[in-house]
Design an enzyme around this catalytic site. Structure first.
Site, short mmCIF file in Angstrom:
data_model
loop_
_atom_site.label_atom_id
_atom_site.label_comp_id
_atom_site.label_asym_id
_atom_site.label_seq_id
_atom_site.Cartn_x
_atom_site.Cartn_y
_atom_site.Cartn_z
N ASP A 66 0.78 -1.15 0.47
CA ASP A 66 -0.38 0.34 -0.20
C ASP A 66 0.75 0.96 -0.03
O ASP A 66 1.38 1.37 0.37
CB ASP A 66 -1.08 0.06 0.83
CG ASP A 66 -0.84 -0.59 2.93
OD1 ASP A 66 0.97 -0.81 2.64
OD2 ASP A 66 -1.39 -1.12 3.50
N ASN A 134 -7.64 -2.40 14.31
CA ASN A 134 -8.60 -3.03 14.12
C ASN A 134 -8.86 -4.33 13.21
O ASN A 134 -9.73 -4.82 12.45
CB ASN A 134 -9.55 -2.14 13.08
CG ASN A 134 -8.62 -1.84 12.39
OD1 ASN A 134 -8.07 -2.01 11.66
ND2 ASN A 134 -9.41 -0.34 11.11
N HIS A 136 -7.10 -4.61 10.51
CA HIS A 136 -7.17 -4.47 8.51
C HIS A 136 -5.58 -5.11 8.34
O HIS A 136 -5.27 -5.70 8.83
CB HIS A 136 -6.76 -3.36 8.62
CG HIS A 136 -5.82 -2.71 9.14
ND1 HIS A 136 -6.01 -0.79 9.47
CD2 HIS A 136 -4.31 -3.17 8.91
CE1 HIS A 136 -4.87 -0.07 9.90
NE2 HIS A 136 -3.75 -1.49 9.38
N GLU A 141 -9.29 -2.10 5.62
CA GLU A 141 -10.39 -1.43 6.56
C GLU A 141 -11.23 -2.90 7.27
O GLU A 141 -12.18 -3.03 6.11
CB GLU A 141 -10.44 -0.07 6.76
CG GLU A 141 -9.05 0.87 5.75
CD GLU A 141 -9.10 1.25 7.76
OE1 GLU A 141 -9.14 0.20 8.80
OE2 GLU A 141 -7.98 2.24 8.48
C1 F6R Z 1 1.69 -1.54 6.18
C2 F6R Z 1 0.21 -2.46 5.71
C3 F6R Z 1 -0.33 -1.92 7.15
C4 F6R Z 1 0.26 -3.06 8.70
C5 F6R Z 1 -0.80 -2.65 9.72
C6 F6R Z 1 0.36 -2.66 11.29
O1 F6R Z 1 2.37 -1.12 4.25
O2 F6R Z 1 -0.21 -2.49 5.00
O3 F6R Z 1 -1.57 -3.15 7.33
O4 F6R Z 1 0.79 -3.45 8.28
O5 F6R Z 1 -0.48 -1.34 9.62
O6 F6R Z 1 0.95 -1.99 11.48
P1 F6R Z 1 2.35 -2.30 12.85
O7 F6R Z 1 2.81 -3.18 12.17
O8 F6R Z 1 2.99 -0.45 12.44
O9 F6R Z 1 1.69 -1.63 13.90
#
Ligand code: F6R
Length: 240
Positions: A66, A134, A136, A141
């Site tokens: 992303d 959450n 995701h 989301e």
């Molecule tokens: C990042 C992504 C997100 C993260 C998630 C966890 O490219 O796609 O899904 O993996 O938000 O983020 P952290 O690892 O910072 O807790």
């Protein structure tokens, strides 16, 4: 799904590196990569190994999950910058081998189509994932269709709050939209490696392991993939 329980983030990163080494031993590995805190330890180990053992990334191709919409790719907080600073420069992977969606494209729908078409040319051997509080995965989301492909998302308040730490703690600076691989894209990977660290992820991990599969918690779809490794530390496992 195979759950590997480890003590802490250090052990999580070592285990993750073992899984990565296996993927890198194939002839022309295709990696799916994530940003965020969860894979940073793994990326450090990949860089250390490149420096000490000379592991080459000339034949490795990568696709990222992303990117924020509206940030120039050179901006400090873009995922393009994150990946270059935390991995790509350190492993000296040729620039032509790396793929990220562009959040600064004038025509975002066309950019989604372009990125999706590039993804459809390959099958990812190992997809690295973190998980949102959450549930995701990527920036898919809660409520995102399990059939989704690359698309534009409206980031939830929760996700923007969680990520403001990368924007000097200022919520106003966190973009409101992102471009992300869809859930169907993630599920096409041969193998998925989910990294889960910290108490704040315990409820999400509980849902993934024990909850019912529901679009309200996107990561629960992983129950339907035949080759998932989850590495989680004690704090993340505290509700299991
Ligand atoms: C990042 C992504 C997100 C993260 C998630 C966890 O490219 O796609 O899904 O993996 O938000 O983020 P952290 O690892 O910072 O807790």
């Amino acid at each position: 799904m195979k759950l590997i329980r480890v003590r802490d983030y250090g052990e999580l990163s070592s285990e993750a590196f073992r899984v990565m080494q296996q993927a890198l031993s194939s002839e022309r590995p295709v990696l799916g990569l994530a940003t965020g805190s969860s894979p940073i330890g793994l990326y450090k180990k990949m860089i250390a190994d490149h420096n000490s053992a000379g592991t080459s990334y000339d034949q490795v191709l990568t696709w990222n999950l992303d990117e924020y919409v509206g940030l120039p790719k050179q901006a400090d907080q873009s995922y393009w910058t994150f990946m270059h600073e935390n991995l790509f420069l350190g492993i000296e992977i040729p620039e032509k081998n790396v793929h990220l969606p562009s959040g600064e494209a004038a025509d975002l729908a066309a950019e989604c189509a372009r990125y999706e078409a590039s993804l459809q040319q390959v099958q990812i051997d190992l997809q690295v994932l973190g998980i949102g509080v959450n549930g995701h995965i990527g920036f898919n989301e809660p409520g995102t269709s399990f059939d989704s492909q690359t698309h534009i998302v409206q980031l939830t308040e929760q996700t923007r709050q969680d990520n403001k730490r990368f924007f000097g703690g200022e919520l106003d600076r966190v973009p409101t939209q992102a471009i992300t691989m869809g859930i169907a894209d993630i599920m096409r990977a041969r193998k998925i490696l989910l990294l889960v660290s910290g108490e704040n992820k315990a409820a999400a991990l509980q849902q993934v392991m024990q909850g019912e599969v529901s679009e309200q918690c996107p990561a629960t779809i992983l129950q339907r993939h035949e080759n998932v490794i989850i590495i989680a530390d004690e704090a993340a496992c505290s509700r299991l």
